[in-house]
Every structure is written in structure tokens, then in C-alpha cells.
Design a protein around this motif. Structure first.
Motif, short mmCIF file in Angstrom:
data_model
loop_
_atom_site.label_atom_id
_atom_site.label_comp_id
_atom_site.label_asym_id
_atom_site.label_seq_id
_atom_site.Cartn_x
_atom_site.Cartn_y
_atom_site.Cartn_z
N THR A 3 -29.26 -6.95 21.44
CA THR A 3 -29.33 -7.23 20.02
C THR A 3 -28.44 -6.23 19.31
OG1 THR A 3 -31.56 -8.12 20.15
CG2 THR A 3 -30.84 -7.32 17.99
N GLU A 4 -27.57 -6.74 18.47
CA GLU A 4 -26.68 -5.91 17.66
C GLU A 4 -27.12 -6.06 16.21
OE1 GLU A 4 -21.90 -5.63 17.01
OE2 GLU A 4 -22.84 -7.60 16.90
N ASN A 48 -29.50 -2.83 -1.90
CA ASN A 48 -28.11 -3.23 -2.08
C ASN A 48 -27.34 -3.23 -0.75
OD1 ASN A 48 -26.49 -4.25 -4.17
ND2 ASN A 48 -25.24 -2.39 -4.14
N ARG A 49 -27.99 -3.84 0.28
CA ARG A 49 -27.39 -3.89 1.62
C ARG A 49 -27.38 -5.32 2.13
NH1 ARG A 49 -30.61 -0.59 5.63
NH2 ARG A 49 -32.27 -1.74 4.62
N GLY A 50 -26.44 -5.58 3.01
CA GLY A 50 -26.37 -6.84 3.72
C GLY A 50 -26.14 -6.57 5.19
N GLY A 51 -26.08 -7.66 5.95
CA GLY A 51 -25.81 -7.48 7.37
C GLY A 51 -26.22 -8.67 8.19
N GLY A 52 -26.35 -8.42 9.48
CA GLY A 52 -26.73 -9.48 10.40
C GLY A 52 -27.36 -8.91 11.65
N ILE A 53 -28.18 -9.74 12.27
CA ILE A 53 -28.76 -9.43 13.57
C ILE A 53 -28.21 -10.47 14.53
CG2 ILE A 53 -30.87 -9.23 14.94
CD1 ILE A 53 -32.33 -8.55 12.31
N TYR A 54 -27.59 -9.99 15.59
CA TYR A 54 -26.90 -10.86 16.55
C TYR A 54 -27.53 -10.70 17.92
CZ TYR A 54 -23.16 -10.53 13.03
OH TYR A 54 -22.43 -10.53 11.87
N TRP A 56 -26.55 -11.29 21.78
CA TRP A 56 -25.36 -11.45 22.63
C TRP A 56 -25.74 -11.30 24.11
CZ3 TRP A 56 -21.04 -12.79 20.10
CH2 TRP A 56 -20.85 -12.37 18.79
N PRO A 57 -24.90 -11.82 25.00
CA PRO A 57 -25.14 -11.60 26.42
C PRO A 57 -24.83 -10.17 26.85
CG PRO A 57 -23.17 -12.95 26.12
CD PRO A 57 -23.80 -12.77 24.76
N SER A 58 -23.97 -9.47 26.08
CA SER A 58 -23.56 -8.11 26.47
C SER A 58 -23.01 -7.35 25.26
CB SER A 58 -22.48 -8.17 27.55
OG SER A 58 -21.28 -8.73 27.00
N VAL A 59 -22.97 -6.03 25.39
CA VAL A 59 -22.35 -5.20 24.35
C VAL A 59 -20.87 -5.53 24.25
CG1 VAL A 59 -21.74 -2.83 23.72
CG2 VAL A 59 -24.03 -3.33 24.57
N GLU A 60 -20.24 -5.82 25.35
CA GLU A 60 -18.81 -6.14 25.35
C GLU A 60 -18.54 -7.38 24.49
OE1 GLU A 60 -19.87 -3.54 28.49
OE2 GLU A 60 -20.61 -5.58 28.22
N ALA A 61 -19.40 -8.39 24.59
CA ALA A 61 -19.23 -9.59 23.77
C ALA A 61 -19.38 -9.26 22.29
CB ALA A 61 -20.23 -10.66 24.19
N ALA A 62 -20.35 -8.41 21.97
CA ALA A 62 -20.57 -8.00 20.58
C ALA A 62 -19.36 -7.27 20.04
CB ALA A 62 -21.82 -7.12 20.49
N LYS A 63 -18.86 -6.33 20.80
CA LYS A 63 -17.72 -5.53 20.35
C LYS A 63 -16.44 -6.37 20.26
CE LYS A 63 -19.54 -1.04 21.57
NZ LYS A 63 -19.35 0.22 22.27
N ALA A 64 -16.31 -7.36 21.11
CA ALA A 64 -15.15 -8.25 21.04
C ALA A 64 -15.18 -9.06 19.74
CB ALA A 64 -15.09 -9.17 22.25
N ALA A 65 -16.36 -9.49 19.33
CA ALA A 65 -16.49 -10.28 18.10
C ALA A 65 -16.32 -9.41 16.86
CB ALA A 65 -17.84 -10.97 18.07
N HIS A 66 -16.73 -8.16 16.95
CA HIS A 66 -16.65 -7.24 15.81
C HIS A 66 -15.55 -6.19 16.08
CE1 HIS A 66 -20.91 -8.67 15.08
NE2 HIS A 66 -20.22 -9.02 14.02
N ASP A 67 -14.36 -6.70 16.28
CA ASP A 67 -13.22 -5.83 16.57
C ASP A 67 -12.67 -5.21 15.28
OD1 ASP A 67 -11.94 -7.96 15.34
OD2 ASP A 67 -10.85 -8.59 17.13
N ALA A 68 -11.58 -4.50 15.39
CA ALA A 68 -11.00 -3.81 14.23
C ALA A 68 -10.62 -4.78 13.12
CB ALA A 68 -9.78 -2.99 14.67
N ARG A 83 -21.82 -0.78 9.77
CA ARG A 83 -22.44 0.13 10.73
C ARG A 83 -23.07 -0.73 11.84
NH1 ARG A 83 -23.35 1.52 5.61
NH2 ARG A 83 -25.38 0.50 5.51
N PHE A 84 -23.02 -0.23 13.06
CA PHE A 84 -23.46 -0.99 14.22
C PHE A 84 -24.53 -0.24 15.01
CE2 PHE A 84 -19.07 -2.01 13.30
CZ PHE A 84 -19.06 -3.40 13.32
N ASP A 85 -25.56 -0.97 15.43
CA ASP A 85 -26.57 -0.46 16.35
C ASP A 85 -26.78 -1.51 17.44
OD1 ASP A 85 -27.61 2.09 15.16
OD2 ASP A 85 -28.01 0.76 13.47
N TYR A 86 -26.99 -1.03 18.67
CA TYR A 86 -27.16 -1.91 19.82
C TYR A 86 -28.47 -1.59 20.53
CZ TYR A 86 -22.21 -2.46 18.95
OH TYR A 86 -20.99 -2.70 18.35
#
Length: 100
Positions: A3-4, A48-54, A56-68, A83-86
């Protein structure tokens, strides 16, 4: 699975309607990502915050989707860097009730 949790500060004065419109504009991108299992959009007007809970099958998949490029776009759209938490996700409970 992992979960990201992604959070970001929203610009002062951005209305709920504006936030939801920006979220809705991202739906096609997330629906097209074959690695994404689930996404939940978050909105906290008091903080005054937003975001999402994702999910994923892996941290790599999460980081690929949330690239630079995605981080740059998010910062332009919402006015702050995300900001990201895994977390490892060993179990999921689904309490879905089907309508008759």
C-alpha cells in the motif's frame, strides 16, 4: 502487495469542487495502469490536504507510476510536492455488500 499512501498540501482556497475536478481528470490515467490494483482518493478540507491510497503488486510498480514526471505534474496541479509512504499489505478485508 504494498500500500502506497501519497499526500500533498492543497493551495489555500482551493474548493472541494476544484479538488474533485482535478481528481476526476486523473481517472483515465489510473484506469489505464495495468499494475494498479486499487486507488482511493483522499481529501481533508480541515487540514487542506489531498492524496491517494494505492494498492500495488510491488514498490517498484508504485515508484514507476509516481516517477519524476508525475511528481512534477502533481506539484504543478496541487501546488506542493507529494509525500510517499509504503507499507507491506499482508491481508485485506473486503466488506462489500451486493445489492439485491
Amino acid at each position: 502487495m504494498i500500500t502506497e499512501i501519497v499526500t500533498f498540501d492543497l493551495p489555500e482556497g482551493m474548493s472541494r469542487e476544484e479538488v474533485l475536478a482535478k481528481y476526476e481528470a486523473t481517472l483515465p490515467r489510473w484506469r489505464a495502469n495495468p499494475d494498479l490494483i486499487r486507488k482511493t482518493y483522499l481529501y481533508d478540507p480541515a487540514g487542506n490536504r489531498g492524496g491517494g491510497i494505492y494498492l500495488w503488486p510491488s514498490v517498484e510498480a508504485a515508484k514507476a507510476a509516481h516517477d519524476a514526471d508525475w511528481c512534477r505534474l502533481a506539484e504543478e496541479t496541487y501546488g506542493s510536492a507529494p509525500r510517499f509512504d509504503y507499507f507491506e499489505t499482508p491481508l485485506i478485508v473486503e466488506n462489500v455488500v451486493e445489492a439485491d
